[in-house]
Scaffold this motif. Sequence first.
Motif: not given
Length: 856
Positions: A253-256, A446-447, A487-491
Amino acid sequence: MKKFYLLLVTLFFSTTLLKAQLLSGTYNDYFREGSFLLLEENYDQALKNFIEAYKIDSSSANINWNVGYCYINSSTKKGLAERYLAKAITKIDKNYRQDDPTEKSAPPMAYFYYGRALHINYKFDDAAAQYDIYEKEYAKSKEAKEDVANYKQQTVYAKELYLAPINVVIENLGDSINSEYPDFSPALSADERMIIYTTRRNTSTGGEKAVDGQYFEDIVVAYKDENGVWSSPKPISAYINTNGNEGSINLTPDGQTLIVYQDIGKGGDIYFSNWDGKDWTALQQFGSDVNTKYWETHACLTADQNTLYFVSDRPGGFGGRDIYRCVKLPNGAWSKALNLGPTINTKFDEDGPYMHPDGVTLIFASSGHKTMGGFDIFFSMIDEDKKFSEPINMRYPINTPDDDVFFVTSPDGKRGYFSSAKDGGKGEKDIYKMSIPDAKESPLALFKGSILPADGEKLPEDLEIVVTNKETGEVIGRYRPKQNGAFTTILPPNKNYNFSYQSKGEEFYNEDLYVSDDVTYQEIKKEINLEPVTLLGKVKVKDKGVILNTLVLNNPKDKQPVPNAKVTLTEKDGASINFDVDANGKKDATPLVFDKKYSVVAEANGKKSTAINFNTLGIKGSKSITQVLYIDGYGEKALGLVLNVLVVNNAKKPLPNTKVILTGNDGSKYEGTTDSKGRIKNIELASDVNYDLMGESSGLTSEKALFTTLNVKAKKSYDKVLVIDANPAVSDVSCGSRLSYKHFFAYNANETQEATDWLTLIDGLVSKTKECNPTVKVLSSASQVPTRSFANNKELAQSRADKMEEKIKAAVSAKGGDASKIIFTKVSAVRGPVYAADYQNTEKYGPYQYVRVISK
């Protein structure tokens, strides 16, 4: 059923020569050529030959049978099989002669495949009638009877779902994404602004075609702008795409981290690549027993990247292809694979696992659960005991009577992405978005961050965002923004986080963020605007100063907002200010002063929180500080609930002076150090709390021990033993394991230098030659800057590959290995931008001056 027909074909043809469509010929020539191609399951080329034979003579049941059989096994044209198979069943012969072009009849299994064609074309009652004929008259073996009975049940269920469709809206992603060529297997970042997918365009690496007449698969990437418009796709990376086939599988999900399928001749394996801020890294294996000599087709990682789900047809499963799981160990390695069991896996096939960012919803495909036909998409939930619920069909039109395998969703569950050969598409396969208005939103945050460079500047390199759980100190993730700064991250909710924005390891901005426990999905957007780097000489945000964000909650367990609470912020040896929080318990952006000490306290309903002390000492740049105040404070200690801890090494010897960390879901945290006997005794515990316990020594950690005091009403002592394995991990050099080495050259050079990864490669090959015949692939490249030392750049690239082969052989032999057992494959190419008389531009041409070695 397919395997029974192929077995029949094989009885008559003992060789499997690679052939293609004949340029010209008689009916017999085309028929025999098509029959040969069926042996290789090359249905596209076989069909072309049978169609040519059909044009000459379409009268026999036999030619109609073969055309129909190829269509039913095609990827996109199964529905066309119906009219040919309808003619095939008009003349059935149990003594059917497959190898004879003069044969006029069709085999009995034409009834079954005619039923499949009707089934796929939504003629469910007619399909069931054909299945009945085949079952009663011709299905003799137990396996054949089970197969046809399964398909009969599917027609009943398919009709039921077809008559009660769910509410969805399907749209083609358009010309920017789709083309006249096959485009499929989409993987999207959580913010849905980056899509990575597989295509078979004429721009593929190497530009060559496979035996089916289509270009080899490449992976491409496209980005969506602020107006919702997709860019044109570009090749994902020279480190991933080769002259062969690479397929995109999944994206975290963070695309990394991108997961890739690659078939290098031993059945197909899964690999991963990481985004390093500039490019995707070379493909790497997961290790453990993920890849085997069997077929591993698909995989996904959870949002926290601690669990890997993958598909394999290895022995010991419940059916053909099963879904397995590995978990990440404290040392970073993967555990041994564990089958997910009979709740998920069946005696048929499972495929395409995708773990939703919520971490509890597994989406997968199955041909063994209750389906509309072939593979359908299902979902299953993981409960508190880590067990999977019974899978639920996602219904029509997400599922159809044909195979539906790969489906990924947005974090809120409102949209899904898939590929299909629908009528009206741009090419053979297109990528579509499906909106599901009635879907229940997933409770997660979703950040969506964005770092914006100053006007006229590009995004600085080496940016990294480090996200930490403030309560536990655990690093949630490290993220490098894409070229567009996103950039994204699930929190997970109900937690307090810290975001550290860094450039080359130096922090230039810091902020705290609390994620509330909202019932529904929430998005948090944050933009960071940079000052001109060329002017300042370093990365700096536009000055925001230091601000305080305040959140008032009832207690650490329930974490419900307290509306309109009164807050007092006091500067040490200074004045106090008072303010009220809003209806959500929040008050943001209260300005603070540099190099000061503060305390903050909240009051509501006659209760007062504990005062929290904090400071702005030493802060040089902008910072956002979040403080969470609990009106009811922490829960009282439950008298008589204590914890005793013993920490040992893998030899069961006590470890003194070892750090022990105990974290409760009530927000409490204890840190202590073991005594000379490796023990800590009588740590007080609170009631109705879930605890995590971990030991840490010399950079090594134990596995987490989990326990709870929920519903414990009497005195109790908890005794826990933590084991810290002091044995360092070593590189896997067994046969089949992956080793790699890469070296970049100066202009005109073909000599490499030895480094740590070179020594690891050689030591690994020495070990491998004692057990097997390892394979070594040497990939060499020269840029398009004209060479002066060689006849041309192609010769320079080839010399780099040749030199590397010689060097490997010499190094392996010098260390006692058998270099003659190594199987070399060399690929050299001239790559990169067209030369523009700017040889000094090493940044432009240097990335294409290399040699890369991959050993297995």
